[in-house]
Enzyme design. Structure first.
Site, PDB file in Angstrom:
ATOM      1  N   ASP A   1       1.089  -1.153  -0.031  1.00 60.27           N
ATOM      2  CA  ASP A   1       0.128  -0.055   0.215  1.00 60.27           C
ATOM      3  C   ASP A   1       0.912   1.175  -0.179  1.00 60.27           C
ATOM      4  OD1 ASP A   1      -1.835   2.086   0.557  1.00 60.27           O
ATOM      5  OD2 ASP A   1      -2.624   1.110   2.090  1.00 60.27           O
ATOM      6  N   ILE A   2       0.726   2.125  -1.030  1.00 64.33           N
ATOM      7  CA  ILE A   2       1.672   3.105  -1.114  1.00 64.33           C
ATOM      8  C   ILE A   2       1.504   4.143   0.174  1.00 64.33           C
ATOM      9  CG2 ILE A   2       0.132   4.559  -2.520  1.00 64.33           C
ATOM     10  CD1 ILE A   2       2.580   5.124  -4.215  1.00 64.33           C
TER      11      ILE A   2
ATOM     12  N   GLY B   1      -9.504   4.533  -5.701  1.00 61.82           N
ATOM     13  CA  GLY B   1      -7.906   4.115  -5.678  1.00 61.82           C
ATOM     14  C   GLY B   1      -7.078   4.717  -4.908  1.00 61.82           C
ATOM     15  N   VAL B   2      -5.721   4.810  -5.538  1.00 55.01           N
ATOM     16  CA  VAL B   2      -4.624   5.412  -4.728  1.00 55.01           C
ATOM     17  C   VAL B   2      -5.111   6.888  -4.109  1.00 55.01           C
ATOM     18  CG1 VAL B   2      -2.480   6.430  -5.156  1.00 55.01           C
ATOM     19  CG2 VAL B   2      -2.884   4.206  -6.154  1.00 55.01           C
ATOM     20  N   ASP B   3      -5.618   7.549  -4.947  1.00 52.89           N
ATOM     21  CA  ASP B   3      -6.340   8.943  -4.644  1.00 52.89           C
ATOM     22  C   ASP B   3      -6.840   8.773  -3.444  1.00 52.89           C
ATOM     23  OD1 ASP B   3      -6.246  11.686  -5.226  1.00 52.89           O
ATOM     24  OD2 ASP B   3      -7.846  11.506  -6.698  1.00 52.89           O
TER      25      ASP B   3
ATOM     26  N   SER C   1      -2.335   5.222 -14.023  1.00 59.03           N
ATOM     27  CA  SER C   1      -3.303   4.711 -15.013  1.00 59.03           C
ATOM     28  C   SER C   1      -3.670   3.315 -15.088  1.00 59.03           C
ATOM     29  CB  SER C   1      -2.572   5.224 -16.475  1.00 59.03           C
ATOM     30  OG  SER C   1      -2.789   6.801 -16.591  1.00 59.03           O
ATOM     31  N   THR C   2      -3.141   2.570 -14.296  1.00 57.99           N
ATOM     32  CA  THR C   2      -3.776   1.162 -14.512  1.00 57.99           C
ATOM     33  C   THR C   2      -4.930   0.554 -13.628  1.00 57.99           C
ATOM     34  OG1 THR C   2      -2.106   0.150 -12.604  1.00 57.99           O
ATOM     35  CG2 THR C   2      -1.198   0.278 -14.828  1.00 57.99           C
TER      36      THR C   2
ATOM     37  N   TYR D   1      -8.438   4.099 -14.826  1.00 57.56           N
ATOM     38  CA  TYR D   1      -8.048   4.577 -15.918  1.00 57.56           C
ATOM     39  C   TYR D   1      -7.637   3.465 -17.117  1.00 57.56           C
ATOM     40  CZ  TYR D   1      -8.260   9.495 -14.660  1.00 57.56           C
ATOM     41  OH  TYR D   1      -8.817  10.734 -14.136  1.00 57.56           O
TER      42      TYR D   1
HETATM   43  N1  AR6 Z   1      -1.249   1.488  -2.786  1.00 59.00           N
HETATM   44  C1  AR6 Z   1      -0.576   1.131  -4.110  1.00 59.00           C
HETATM   45  N2  AR6 Z   1      -1.237   0.895  -5.373  1.00 59.00           N
HETATM   46  C2  AR6 Z   1      -2.595   1.065  -5.237  1.00 59.00           C
HETATM   47  C3  AR6 Z   1      -3.310   1.327  -4.004  1.00 59.00           C
HETATM   48  C4  AR6 Z   1      -2.672   1.846  -2.832  1.00 59.00           C
HETATM   49  N3  AR6 Z   1      -3.555   2.151  -1.743  1.00 59.00           N
HETATM   50  N4  AR6 Z   1      -4.868   1.488  -4.452  1.00 59.00           N
HETATM   51  C5  AR6 Z   1      -4.688   1.206  -5.509  1.00 59.00           C
HETATM   52  N5  AR6 Z   1      -3.671   0.956  -6.199  1.00 59.00           N
HETATM   53  P1  AR6 Z   1      -5.997   4.115  -9.787  1.00 59.00           P
HETATM   54  P2  AR6 Z   1      -5.464   5.382 -12.214  1.00 59.00           P
HETATM   55  C6  AR6 Z   1      -3.375   0.399  -7.531  1.00 59.00           C
HETATM   56  O1  AR6 Z   1      -7.194   3.614  -9.942  1.00 59.00           O
HETATM   57  O2  AR6 Z   1      -5.886   4.334 -12.915  1.00 59.00           O
HETATM   58  C7  AR6 Z   1      -8.815   7.969  -9.020  1.00 59.00           C
HETATM   59  O3  AR6 Z   1     -10.322   7.721  -8.821  1.00 59.00           O
HETATM   60  C8  AR6 Z   1      -4.393  -0.184  -8.377  1.00 59.00           C
HETATM   61  O4  AR6 Z   1      -4.660  -1.388  -8.260  1.00 59.00           O
HETATM   62  O5  AR6 Z   1      -5.807   4.502  -8.238  1.00 59.00           O
HETATM   63  O6  AR6 Z   1      -4.670   6.515 -12.507  1.00 59.00           O
HETATM   64  C9  AR6 Z   1      -8.528   9.326  -9.352  1.00 59.00           C
HETATM   65  O7  AR6 Z   1      -9.145  10.122  -8.732  1.00 59.00           O
HETATM   66  C10 AR6 Z   1      -3.874   0.266  -9.780  1.00 59.00           C
HETATM   67  O8  AR6 Z   1      -2.889  -0.920 -10.245  1.00 59.00           O
HETATM   68  O9  AR6 Z   1      -5.298   5.124 -10.718  1.00 59.00           O
HETATM   69  C11 AR6 Z   1      -8.512   9.210 -10.790  1.00 59.00           C
HETATM   70  O10 AR6 Z   1      -9.951   9.632 -11.247  1.00 59.00           O
HETATM   71  C12 AR6 Z   1      -3.135   1.569  -9.700  1.00 59.00           C
HETATM   72  O11 AR6 Z   1      -2.600   1.519  -8.042  1.00 59.00           O
HETATM   73  C13 AR6 Z   1      -8.349   7.914 -11.161  1.00 59.00           C
HETATM   74  O12 AR6 Z   1      -8.908   7.040 -10.134  1.00 59.00           O
HETATM   75  C14 AR6 Z   1      -3.733   2.686 -10.115  1.00 59.00           C
HETATM   76  O13 AR6 Z   1      -5.158   2.731  -9.998  1.00 59.00           O
HETATM   77  C15 AR6 Z   1      -7.153   7.743 -11.650  1.00 59.00           C
HETATM   78  O14 AR6 Z   1      -6.807   6.544 -12.336  1.00 59.00           O
END
Ligand code: AR6
Length: 169
Positions: free
Chosen positions: A10-11, A32-34, A122-123, A126
């Site tokens: 977890d980041i 997600g991460v955000d 983006s994975t 997005y």
């Molecule tokens: N730690 C590390 N990696 C993670 C975590 C975490 N806590 N949570 C998810 N991931 P995403 P995007 C992985 O959707 O595709 C948001 O709503 C996840 O499995 O967070 O760039 C923003 O506000 C995936 O492999 O980011 C934007 O609207 C990766 O992180 C949109 O999502 C990225 O998934 C951005 O989408």
């Protein structure tokens, strides 16, 4: 030379100078991460994002760009927010994904950050295919001219970890 390290996890649990957020242009949060970063980092991050929107980022942060805020209660000094491109079967722009990594490292250099944690931008929502995203991410970091000493890719699941590991072989 920038060392590239892979961690599964977890980041928001990382101890680094800067944590990169896979944000959206609004900078006002999401899933997600955000979502995880704002949840664990607390309201100071969103407050600073709102100030950025009220000042020089009135239209939001463009795709491929990066901007820093406080890291709030995270174990880091800064969060660097970047906006990845949405994947489309035709017409996706790999250079914008490269730009997220390059611009985040440029901002890290401006701040003096030496250790930077990245998610796989983006994975998730997005939709960028993991293998391709891993290739682009690792190439972008390898090609960057930066003072950052350690780039830590923090991969949420085994599939993501393996995709990045394959790029480092
Ligand atoms: N730690 C590390 N990696 C993670 C975590 C975490 N806590 N949570 C998810 N991931 P995403 P995007 C992985 O959707 O595709 C948001 O709503 C996840 O499995 O967070 O760039 C923003 O506000 C995936 O492999 O980011 C934007 O609207 C990766 O992180 C949109 O999502 C990225 O998934 C951005 O989408």
């Amino acid at each position: 030379m920038t060392a590239i390290i892979l961690v599964r996890g977890d980041i928001t649990r990382q101890s680094v100078d800067a944590i990169v957020n896979a944000a959206n242009s609004s900078l006002l949060g999401g899933g997600g991460v955000d979502g995880a970063i704002h949840r664990r980092g607390g309201p100071a991050i969103l407050a600073e994002c709102r100030r950025l929107r009220a000042s020089h980022l009135g239209k939001g942060l463009p795709t491929g760009r990066a901007v820093a805020t406080t890291a709030g209660q995270l174990d880091a000094r800064w969060v660097i927010h970047t906006v990845g491109p949405v994947y489309r079967a035709s017409g996706s722009e790999p250079s914008l994904l490269t730009s997220c990594y390059r611009e985040s490292l440029r901002v890290a250099d401006e701040l003096g950050a030496r250790t930077v944690a990245f998610p796989a931008i983006s994975t998730g929502v997005y939709g960028w295919p993991m293998t391709d995203a891993a290739r682009i991410a690792v190439a972008a970091v390898r090609e960057a001219e930066t003072e950052v000493e350690e780039v830590r890719f923090v991969l949420f699941d085994e599939r993501a970890y393996e995709a990045f590991a394959a790029q480092l072989d």
